[in-house]
Motif scaffolding. Structure first.
Motif, PDB file in Angstrom:
ATOM      1  N   VAL A 225      49.520 -13.312  -8.362  1.00  8.55           N
ATOM      2  CA  VAL A 225      48.506 -12.866  -6.558  1.00  8.55           C
ATOM      3  C   VAL A 225      48.549 -14.091  -5.685  1.00  8.55           C
ATOM      4  CG1 VAL A 225      46.665 -12.082  -5.629  1.00  8.55           C
ATOM      5  CG2 VAL A 225      46.955 -11.180  -7.664  1.00  8.55           C
ATOM      6  N   LYS A 226      49.126 -13.617  -4.587  1.00 12.34           N
ATOM      7  CA  LYS A 226      49.173 -14.609  -3.069  1.00 12.34           C
ATOM      8  C   LYS A 226      48.210 -14.413  -2.193  1.00 12.34           C
ATOM      9  CE  LYS A 226      54.022 -16.572  -4.324  1.00 12.34           C
ATOM     10  NZ  LYS A 226      55.238 -17.012  -3.079  1.00 12.34           N
ATOM     11  N   GLY A 227      47.835 -15.083  -2.367  1.00 14.55           N
ATOM     12  CA  GLY A 227      46.721 -15.795  -0.769  1.00 14.55           C
ATOM     13  C   GLY A 227      47.260 -15.142   0.483  1.00 14.55           C
ATOM     14  N   GLN A 228      46.810 -14.555   1.177  1.00 13.45           N
ATOM     15  CA  GLN A 228      47.341 -15.110   2.817  1.00 13.45           C
ATOM     16  C   GLN A 228      48.184 -16.445   3.943  1.00 13.45           C
ATOM     17  OE1 GLN A 228      45.089 -12.543   6.414  1.00 13.45           O
ATOM     18  NE2 GLN A 228      43.193 -13.145   4.623  1.00 13.45           N
ATOM     19  N   ASP A 229      47.779 -17.587   2.455  1.00 13.05           N
ATOM     20  CA  ASP A 229      47.966 -18.623   2.900  1.00 13.05           C
ATOM     21  C   ASP A 229      49.760 -18.725   1.994  1.00 13.05           C
ATOM     22  OD1 ASP A 229      46.895 -19.261   0.984  1.00 13.05           O
ATOM     23  OD2 ASP A 229      45.823 -20.935   1.175  1.00 13.05           O
ATOM     24  N   ARG A 230      49.903 -18.035   0.981  1.00 17.21           N
ATOM     25  CA  ARG A 230      50.773 -17.982   0.133  1.00 17.21           C
ATOM     26  C   ARG A 230      50.808 -18.455  -0.844  1.00 17.21           C
ATOM     27  NH1 ARG A 230      49.777 -13.692   1.190  1.00 17.21           N
ATOM     28  NH2 ARG A 230      50.674 -12.910   3.469  1.00 17.21           N
ATOM     29  N   ASN A 231      49.650 -18.919  -0.782  1.00 15.52           N
ATOM     30  CA  ASN A 231      49.407 -19.846  -2.317  1.00 15.52           C
ATOM     31  C   ASN A 231      48.818 -19.032  -3.335  1.00 15.52           C
ATOM     32  OD1 ASN A 231      50.487 -22.781  -0.930  1.00 15.52           O
ATOM     33  ND2 ASN A 231      48.348 -22.674  -0.292  1.00 15.52           N
ATOM     34  N   PHE A 232      49.001 -19.527  -4.567  1.00 14.55           N
ATOM     35  CA  PHE A 232      48.891 -18.731  -5.680  1.00 14.55           C
ATOM     36  C   PHE A 232      47.120 -18.589  -5.908  1.00 14.55           C
ATOM     37  CE2 PHE A 232      53.371 -19.517  -7.141  1.00 14.55           C
ATOM     38  CZ  PHE A 232      54.240 -18.178  -7.300  1.00 14.55           C
ATOM     39  N   LYS A 233      46.954 -17.401  -5.885  1.00 13.36           N
ATOM     40  CA  LYS A 233      45.923 -17.010  -5.726  1.00 13.36           C
ATOM     41  C   LYS A 233      45.177 -17.117  -8.020  1.00 13.36           C
ATOM     42  CE  LYS A 233      42.863 -15.100  -3.557  1.00 13.36           C
ATOM     43  NZ  LYS A 233      42.358 -14.458  -2.597  1.00 13.36           N
ATOM     44  N   LEU A 234      46.243 -16.562  -7.990  1.00 18.29           N
ATOM     45  CA  LEU A 234      46.209 -15.950 -10.185  1.00 18.29           C
ATOM     46  C   LEU A 234      47.329 -16.507 -10.459  1.00 18.29           C
ATOM     47  CD1 LEU A 234      44.394 -13.164 -11.497  1.00 18.29           C
ATOM     48  CD2 LEU A 234      46.403 -12.971 -11.555  1.00 18.29           C
ATOM     49  N   LEU A 235      47.674 -16.647 -11.541  1.00 18.72           N
ATOM     50  CA  LEU A 235      48.620 -16.396 -12.571  1.00 18.72           C
ATOM     51  C   LEU A 235      47.977 -16.244 -13.708  1.00 18.72           C
ATOM     52  CD1 LEU A 235      50.181 -20.055 -11.133  1.00 18.72           C
ATOM     53  CD2 LEU A 235      51.283 -18.104 -10.099  1.00 18.72           C
ATOM     54  N   ASN A 236      48.660 -14.786 -14.089  1.00 18.77           N
ATOM     55  CA  ASN A 236      48.594 -15.054 -15.933  1.00 18.77           C
ATOM     56  C   ASN A 236      49.286 -15.844 -16.352  1.00 18.77           C
ATOM     57  OD1 ASN A 236      50.656 -13.336 -16.154  1.00 18.77           O
ATOM     58  ND2 ASN A 236      49.961 -11.945 -16.833  1.00 18.77           N
ATOM     59  N   LYS A 237      48.809 -15.231 -17.718  1.00 24.16           N
ATOM     60  CA  LYS A 237      49.079 -16.608 -18.931  1.00 24.16           C
ATOM     61  C   LYS A 237      50.846 -15.972 -19.362  1.00 24.16           C
ATOM     62  CE  LYS A 237      48.516 -18.279 -24.110  1.00 24.16           C
ATOM     63  NZ  LYS A 237      49.608 -18.116 -24.050  1.00 24.16           N
ATOM     64  N   SER A 238      50.844 -15.366 -19.402  1.00 27.64           N
ATOM     65  CA  SER A 238      52.137 -14.833 -19.441  1.00 27.64           C
ATOM     66  C   SER A 238      53.249 -14.865 -18.775  1.00 27.64           C
ATOM     67  CB  SER A 238      52.718 -12.868 -19.735  1.00 27.64           C
ATOM     68  OG  SER A 238      53.707 -13.043 -19.857  1.00 27.64           O
ATOM     69  N   PHE A 239      53.108 -15.079 -17.216  1.00 32.71           N
ATOM     70  CA  PHE A 239      53.842 -16.041 -16.211  1.00 32.71           C
ATOM     71  C   PHE A 239      54.081 -17.576 -16.420  1.00 32.71           C
ATOM     72  CE2 PHE A 239      54.231 -17.786 -11.613  1.00 32.71           C
ATOM     73  CZ  PHE A 239      55.542 -17.304 -11.644  1.00 32.71           C
ATOM     74  N   LEU A 240      52.424 -17.925 -16.392  1.00 32.17           N
ATOM     75  CA  LEU A 240      52.191 -19.572 -17.079  1.00 32.17           C
ATOM     76  C   LEU A 240      52.947 -19.877 -17.493  1.00 32.17           C
ATOM     77  CD1 LEU A 240      48.902 -19.834 -16.358  1.00 32.17           C
ATOM     78  CD2 LEU A 240      49.977 -21.198 -14.826  1.00 32.17           C
ATOM     79  N   ASP A 241      53.154 -19.373 -18.830  1.00 27.53           N
ATOM     80  CA  ASP A 241      53.881 -19.534 -20.139  1.00 27.53           C
ATOM     81  C   ASP A 241      55.142 -19.512 -19.746  1.00 27.53           C
ATOM     82  OD1 ASP A 241      51.814 -20.307 -21.171  1.00 27.53           O
ATOM     83  OD2 ASP A 241      51.765 -18.646 -22.938  1.00 27.53           O
ATOM     84  N   SER A 242      56.148 -18.714 -18.960  1.00 24.87           N
ATOM     85  CA  SER A 242      57.081 -18.754 -19.001  1.00 24.87           C
ATOM     86  C   SER A 242      57.859 -18.981 -18.013  1.00 24.87           C
ATOM     87  CB  SER A 242      57.850 -16.563 -19.168  1.00 24.87           C
ATOM     88  OG  SER A 242      57.534 -16.755 -20.542  1.00 24.87           O
ATOM     89  N   MET A 243      57.426 -19.208 -16.084  1.00 21.76           N
ATOM     90  CA  MET A 243      58.053 -19.844 -15.408  1.00 21.76           C
ATOM     91  C   MET A 243      57.036 -20.613 -14.987  1.00 21.76           C
ATOM     92  SD  MET A 243      59.920 -17.701 -14.747  1.00 21.76           S
ATOM     93  CE  MET A 243      60.992 -15.977 -15.229  1.00 21.76           C
ATOM     94  N   ILE A 244      55.979 -21.725 -15.635  1.00 22.12           N
ATOM     95  CA  ILE A 244      55.615 -22.572 -14.834  1.00 22.12           C
ATOM     96  C   ILE A 244      55.941 -24.007 -15.629  1.00 22.12           C
ATOM     97  CG2 ILE A 244      53.651 -23.959 -14.384  1.00 22.12           C
ATOM     98  CD1 ILE A 244      54.136 -21.672 -12.200  1.00 22.12           C
ATOM     99  N   LYS A 245      56.234 -25.124 -15.210  1.00 23.66           N
ATOM    100  CA  LYS A 245      56.364 -26.411 -15.410  1.00 23.66           C
ATOM    101  C   LYS A 245      55.165 -27.632 -15.637  1.00 23.66           C
ATOM    102  CE  LYS A 245      60.150 -30.146 -16.714  1.00 23.66           C
ATOM    103  NZ  LYS A 245      61.102 -30.513 -15.884  1.00 23.66           N
ATOM    104  N   LYS A 246      54.911 -27.278 -16.279  1.00 23.07           N
ATOM    105  CA  LYS A 246      53.436 -28.703 -16.117  1.00 23.07           C
ATOM    106  C   LYS A 246      54.347 -29.914 -15.487  1.00 23.07           C
ATOM    107  CE  LYS A 246      50.083 -25.867 -18.310  1.00 23.07           C
ATOM    108  NZ  LYS A 246      48.823 -26.098 -19.704  1.00 23.07           N
TER     109      LYS A 246
END
Length: 751
Positions: free
Chosen positions: A172-193
């Motif tokens: 979910v992105k807010g009006q500023d188009r920054n992420f407000k919510l990222l579920n675990k499935s997305f974090l594990d697959s698409m996000i590099k820390k």
């Protein structure tokens, strides 16, 4: 705003009620009415006389009948809990110096012992000399409000947990188009820390390439401008660099404050389905099927009240409407479940209630008005309250297309069907504590161990680690602890286990190391039976070793009976000339002696080569005398002291046993001479009942045995194990840096 207005009126009425007049009486009456309406009480404390006055409703808030107890400042303080009392005094002291109105949250104990929370607006009143003369206050009972806040927080956490368990990507992105919510499935697959050296907190970075991100941003703009849902497919690489095929839906949502629009993105990984479709098109040209899928149904079953709530997709999925069907367990089992799966559902629910797993999965059929039935994948989460089942939240997906595809592939491609049906191994979630306490364990564990999942600790008494062979257990735990301590995310090893019926199996274990909600390490992975693979490798090595022994025997005999005999004949002929040429010139005698010496060396060298390839003494004198000869040579030619202890004396064994034990001994001694830097080596060979035991122990450098994968040891160690295995025996190796190495071989005499 309403509470603020009431507070203002009550301040005024408190002031009015302090006067003795008809207006004061009216003020008191209005104050009581307003206080009861807003669950607010008021007080005033005369700082000079110490007199404390409460409104009637404040008595009620504290659990007393109005004016039933004498009031004092100390009486009030006695109702405040622990540190809250000192915090109140500090706040009063600080604000009394300036006469500033302030707000304070009081944690009180009522007369009946129950707890309450009061939000108080307090106004210190100063005289013209800035001395405190009076304190006025309005207290609002916010106990229920705080409980509702806590319930709201818990509810948000609960739904976050649901989102994290969904097998789809949700952002979910807010009006500023920054992420407000990222579920675990997305974090594990698409996000590099990424650890940022200049910041304490880590930042996140999308792994998708720039062109994919630009495409997603274009879709975002399209949704926002059109205010309509957008659906599309895309190939997107995950954190491991693997390209995955996703079906994506984007739509706008009203934000939580009803002030603007958030952007919801939902993505389903349909890679496997995509490849299944390709396989069908290749194998069956008449099939041209594409899945529309992806939408999920969610049901929430309150096990206490029996109430079941479901989203619109659930009704659409089963072909019902909210008007003609009220979901509950009875109607579900009696009219929705397909007749052949009725018992499966009852058993599944019974198992969930009995075993209380955190999650469970089941696939079943349901009746449908437009067709005989449809297939559903049901993935549920059990919520416990006081360690008892409280609610079940489940995600349902229509998998009819997958089941149909599997049926078609079964008829058209047996090989592919076998791959699909033979999902190998057992899935597990273990704690890395001693014994491997089971958090979850799939039913495939029965095929591996012959034990049921609920027989394992902590639900049962059997600890999984106790099934592992004693030597492998120690090595496996050392590797696991080392992997965790090094901060690695993956652990794998192979080891032997003993099944319920006593069979020994080789198991490959692969696990991801992660954290649970309590930040404790957990192992999540699978166990695979690789016994056939290991046995096949053993057979290959054993056959190679047998072929090698046969070849050695042949070469040794050819050297002994051929080359060596020829050299001996030449030597004897040359020695026969000694008397004939003794009167020859000195230079001729020197050449003769040199040739004689060279020929003698050749005879000795061929005898040594034949002996090393296959000692003839094995055939003639047996294992013990052969090893004694080698030890005598070693003690003469090396600085290491070798000692032999044995109880066999002249007892002979089968040739295969003697040759195999000799080769194991030879390999061990070679390793000691090359790598150990040992000063003492002890070799023990003894007969114990029907078993021959050979123990070779050195005091050398040793090595870290936990660094060696049991299936990937060098050929030397592998040949030892294979030679012993070919005789139905075992080889156990124990070693650690600086503490030498011990090799224990046990072989049954009957082999």
């Amino acid at each position: 705003m309403i509470i603020l207005i009431l507070n203002t009126h009550i301040w005024l009425l408190i002031y009015m009620s302090s006067k003795n007049s008809p207006i004061a009486d009216t003020g008191r009456s209005m104050s009581l009415s307003l206080e009861a309406l807003a669950n607010i009480g008021s007080f005033q404390w005369d700082a000079q006389t110490g007199q404390l006055e409460w409104s009637e409703h404040l008595f009620n808030i504290y659990g007393y009948e109005p004016y039933s107890v004498p009031l004092s400042f100390e009486f009030f303080l006695s109702h405040l809990d622990g540190d809250n009392r000192q915090q109140f005094l500090n706040a009063l002291y600080t604000n009394s110096e300036t006469g500033s109105e302030y707000q304070f949250e009081e944690y009180i104990t009522r007369k009946d012992g129950s707890q309450a929370i009061l939000l108080s607006n307090i106004k210190p009143v100063l005289n013209t000399q800035n001395k405190l003369v009076k304190v006025l206050g309005v207290c609002r009972d916010v106990t229920e409000l705080r409980k509702k806040d806590e319930q709201l927080t818990n509810q948000r956490a609960f739904f976050k947990k649901i989102l994290d368990q969904l097998p789809i990507h949700i952002t979910v992105k807010g009006q500023d188009r920054n992420f407000k919510l990222l579920n675990k499935s997305f974090l594990d697959s698409m996000i590099k820390k990424i650890e940022n050296e200049s910041q304490e907190n880590e930042t996140i970075q999308l792994t998708a390439p720039k062109d994919i991100q630009e495409m997603m941003e274009q879709k975002d703009h399209q949704v926002i401008e059109s205010n309509q849902e957008v659906k599309f497919d895309a190939w997107i690489p995950n954190v491991n660099g693997e390209n995955r095929f996703y079906s994506i839906i984007k739509k706008t949502l009203i934000d939580e404050n009803n002030e603007g629009k958030d952007l919801l993105t939902v993505g389903w990984d349909k890679t496997d389905e995509h490849f299944l479709e390709e396989a069908l098109r290749e194998n069956e040209e008449r099939l041209s099927v594409a899945t529309r899928g992806g939408k999920l149904a969610i049901i929430d079953w309150n096990l206490i009240t029996g109430k079941v709530t479901a989203n619109d997709r659930y009704f659409e999925m089963i072909g019902k409407t909210r008007e003609n069907y009220t979901p509950n367990f009875d109607s579900f089992t009696n009219s929705i479940i397909y007749r052949d799966d009725h018992e499966l559902i009852l058993k599944t629910i019974d198992s969930v209630f009995k075993n209380k797993p955190e999650t469970y999965e089941v696939e079943y059929r349901v009746n449908h008005p437009a067709k005989e039935f449809i297939w559903l994948s049901h993935k549920g989460s059990l919520v416990l309250k006081n360690n008892e089942p409280y609610r079940i939240v489940a995600v349902l997906q229509d998998i009819t297309y997958r089941k149909n595809y599997e049926d078609e592939i079964t008829r058209s491609n047996i090989r592919l069907n076998n791959i699909i049906k033979s999902a190998p191994g057992a899935v597990f979630t273990f704690k890395p504590d001693e014994g491997f306490p089971v958090l979850s364990l799939s039913n495939q564990i029965m095929q591996l161990t012959e034990y049921l999942p609920d027989e394992f600790y902590p639900e049962g008494v059997l600890k999984f680690e106790d099934l592992i062979h004693e030597n492998d257990r120690i090595v496996n735990r050392e590797i696991m602890i080392k992997t965790i301590n090094e901060g690695k995310s993956e652990f794998q090893n192979s080891f032997r286990i003993k099944t319920k019926s006593g069979w020994e199996k080789w198991i490959w274990m692969k696990a991801q190391i992660s954290k649970n909600e309590m930040e404790e390490d957990v192992l999540e992975g699978f166990l695979v039976d690789i016994t056939d693979q290991v046995n096949a490798e053993d057979r290959v090595i054993s056959a190679a070793l047998q072929a090698e022994d046969n070849q050695r025997q042949r070469i040794s005999e050819e050297i002994h009976d051929g080359v060596q005999q020829t050299l001996i004949s030449a030597l004897m002929g040359l020695q026969h000339l000694t008397d004939i040429i003794k009167d020859k010139a000195p230079e001729v005698l020197d050449q003769y002696q040199m040739a004689l010496s060279t020929l003698k060396s050749g005879v000795e060298e061929t005898r040594g080569i034949a002996h090393s390839i296959m000692p003839k003494s094995i055939e003639d004198f047996g294992l013990i005398e052969t090893i004694e000869q080698i030890i005598e040579q070693l003690n003469s030619n090396t600085i290491t002291n070798f000692q032999l202890y044995q109880n066999l004396d002249n007892e002979r064994m089968a040739r295969k046993i003697e040759v195999s034990l000799y080769r194991i001994f030879q390999e061990a001694i070679t390793n000691i001479n090359k790598h150990a830097n040992a000063s003492e080596v002890s070799i023990q060979i003894r007969k114990s009942r029907d078993v021959i035991i050979m123990n070779i122990e050195d005091d050398g450098d040793g090595f870290d045995y936990s660094e060696i994968d049991q299936l990937k040891v060098g050929f030397g160690l592998a040949s030892m194990k294979s030679r012993a295995g070919s005789l139905f025996g075992n080889v156990e190796i124990s070693s650690s840096p600086g503490h030498g190495t011990t090799i224990l071989i046990e072989v049954p005499i009957s082999s």
